[in-house]
Scaffold this motif. Sequence first.
Motif, PDB file in Angstrom:
ATOM      1  N   GLY B 140      47.330  42.354  31.690  1.00  0.00           N
ATOM      2  CA  GLY B 140      48.049  42.032  33.023  1.00  0.00           C
ATOM      3  C   GLY B 140      48.564  43.255  33.968  1.00  0.00           C
ATOM      4  O   GLY B 140      47.954  44.403  33.705  1.00  0.00           O
ATOM      5  N   GLY B 141      49.541  42.870  34.493  1.00  0.00           N
ATOM      6  CA  GLY B 141      49.878  43.865  36.304  1.00  0.00           C
ATOM      7  C   GLY B 141      48.510  43.922  36.585  1.00  0.00           C
ATOM      8  O   GLY B 141      48.667  43.181  37.525  1.00  0.00           O
ATOM      9  N   LEU B 142      49.628  45.064  38.411  1.00  0.00           N
ATOM     10  CA  LEU B 142      48.560  44.563  39.088  1.00  0.00           C
ATOM     11  C   LEU B 142      47.218  45.295  38.328  1.00  0.00           C
ATOM     12  O   LEU B 142      46.657  46.184  38.172  1.00  0.00           O
ATOM     13  CB  LEU B 142      49.587  46.012  39.959  1.00  0.00           C
ATOM     14  N   ASP B 143      46.590  44.517  39.933  1.00  0.00           N
ATOM     15  CA  ASP B 143      45.269  44.592  39.590  1.00  0.00           C
ATOM     16  C   ASP B 143      44.419  44.803  40.871  1.00  0.00           C
ATOM     17  O   ASP B 143      44.668  44.497  41.775  1.00  0.00           O
ATOM     18  CB  ASP B 143      43.488  44.246  39.224  1.00  0.00           C
ATOM     19  N   LEU B 144      43.911  46.036  41.170  1.00  0.00           N
ATOM     20  CA  LEU B 144      43.733  46.178  42.757  1.00  0.00           C
ATOM     21  C   LEU B 144      41.726  45.679  43.228  1.00  0.00           C
ATOM     22  O   LEU B 144      42.024  45.402  44.220  1.00  0.00           O
ATOM     23  CB  LEU B 144      42.643  48.082  43.210  1.00  0.00           C
ATOM     24  N   ASN B 145      41.254  45.317  41.803  1.00  0.00           N
ATOM     25  CA  ASN B 145      39.751  44.713  42.388  1.00  0.00           C
ATOM     26  C   ASN B 145      40.425  42.933  42.156  1.00  0.00           C
ATOM     27  O   ASN B 145      39.507  42.914  43.174  1.00  0.00           O
ATOM     28  CB  ASN B 145      38.648  44.810  40.789  1.00  0.00           C
ATOM     29  N   SER B 146      41.461  42.557  42.115  1.00  0.00           N
ATOM     30  CA  SER B 146      42.278  41.561  42.455  1.00  0.00           C
ATOM     31  C   SER B 146      42.198  41.572  43.437  1.00  0.00           C
ATOM     32  O   SER B 146      41.567  40.439  44.366  1.00  0.00           O
ATOM     33  CB  SER B 146      42.928  40.628  41.185  1.00  0.00           C
ATOM     34  N   ILE B 147      43.318  42.648  44.101  1.00  0.00           N
ATOM     35  CA  ILE B 147      44.143  42.708  45.186  1.00  0.00           C
ATOM     36  C   ILE B 147      42.514  42.527  46.692  1.00  0.00           C
ATOM     37  O   ILE B 147      42.779  42.030  47.572  1.00  0.00           O
ATOM     38  CB  ILE B 147      44.438  43.007  45.730  1.00  0.00           C
ATOM     39  N   LEU B 148      41.365  42.814  46.259  1.00  0.00           N
ATOM     40  CA  LEU B 148      39.554  42.777  47.230  1.00  0.00           C
ATOM     41  C   LEU B 148      39.481  41.633  46.592  1.00  0.00           C
ATOM     42  O   LEU B 148      39.358  41.034  47.727  1.00  0.00           O
ATOM     43  CB  LEU B 148      39.579  44.435  47.004  1.00  0.00           C
TER      44      LEU B 148
END
Lengths: 69, 174
Positions: B140-148
């Motif tokens: 989990g955690g913050l994922d740059l790919n998911s935000i993009l």
Amino acid sequence: MAIVVKLDDLLHAKRMTLTDLSDRIGITLANLSILKTGKAKAIRFSTLEAICTELDCQPGDLLAFEADS
Amino acid sequence: MPSDHSTLLGFTRGLLWLMLALVAAAFLFVVASGGALVAIWPDIAVEAKNSQVFVDAETMRPQLFALLGILAAILAAAVYVLRQLQALVASAATDPFIPANAGRLRRIGWALVIVQLLALPLGWVAGHIAVSTSKFANMGGLDLNSILAILLVFVLAAVFERGAAMRAELEGTV
């Protein structure tokens, strides 16, 4: 709609039906019906030219502006 | 529609069904894991302690329940996204530029936002119960790919909305 299409009046003046016009200018009856009933969102110059040629009129004879209020 | 697009759409349809099956299997695994936590917790605690992956294996049962709950919610969101994608692909075979597809893409975007938000507590809990060097702690955690991906989906929704408006305009042109 502020733009009013007066195709019905022009056809009546020329004693012509929508089907006749459709046959002569090669635009479908469905499309001409949309235009006649004021449901069209835009009109092509080619359509305008074909109608004006066949009905011997100016674009201003076919279209008029009437304020909504 | 060109035949190569039909092949691509057919492949995508198959892939989406496969992903739905995988999500269903993962959901069953989560449910089974929850049942195992209730039924055979002492055995699980011993195994967890021997694995040396967890900081305090004996007291982490509530956190594991929380993890499974979050995972179940993420899987539910994944099912929703996949179902919306299936509807999108189905309409792509005929007429993709319809207002409904813009709505579908926007809903997919919001579902992805929810998944990313759920990934934050998931990462926080996993990081607290597992030793930092383990793979478990990196969950989990913050994922740059998911935000993009989220940004891309919202932009695509706006493009579809504009496309649908242009299509409506074209259909009204005589």
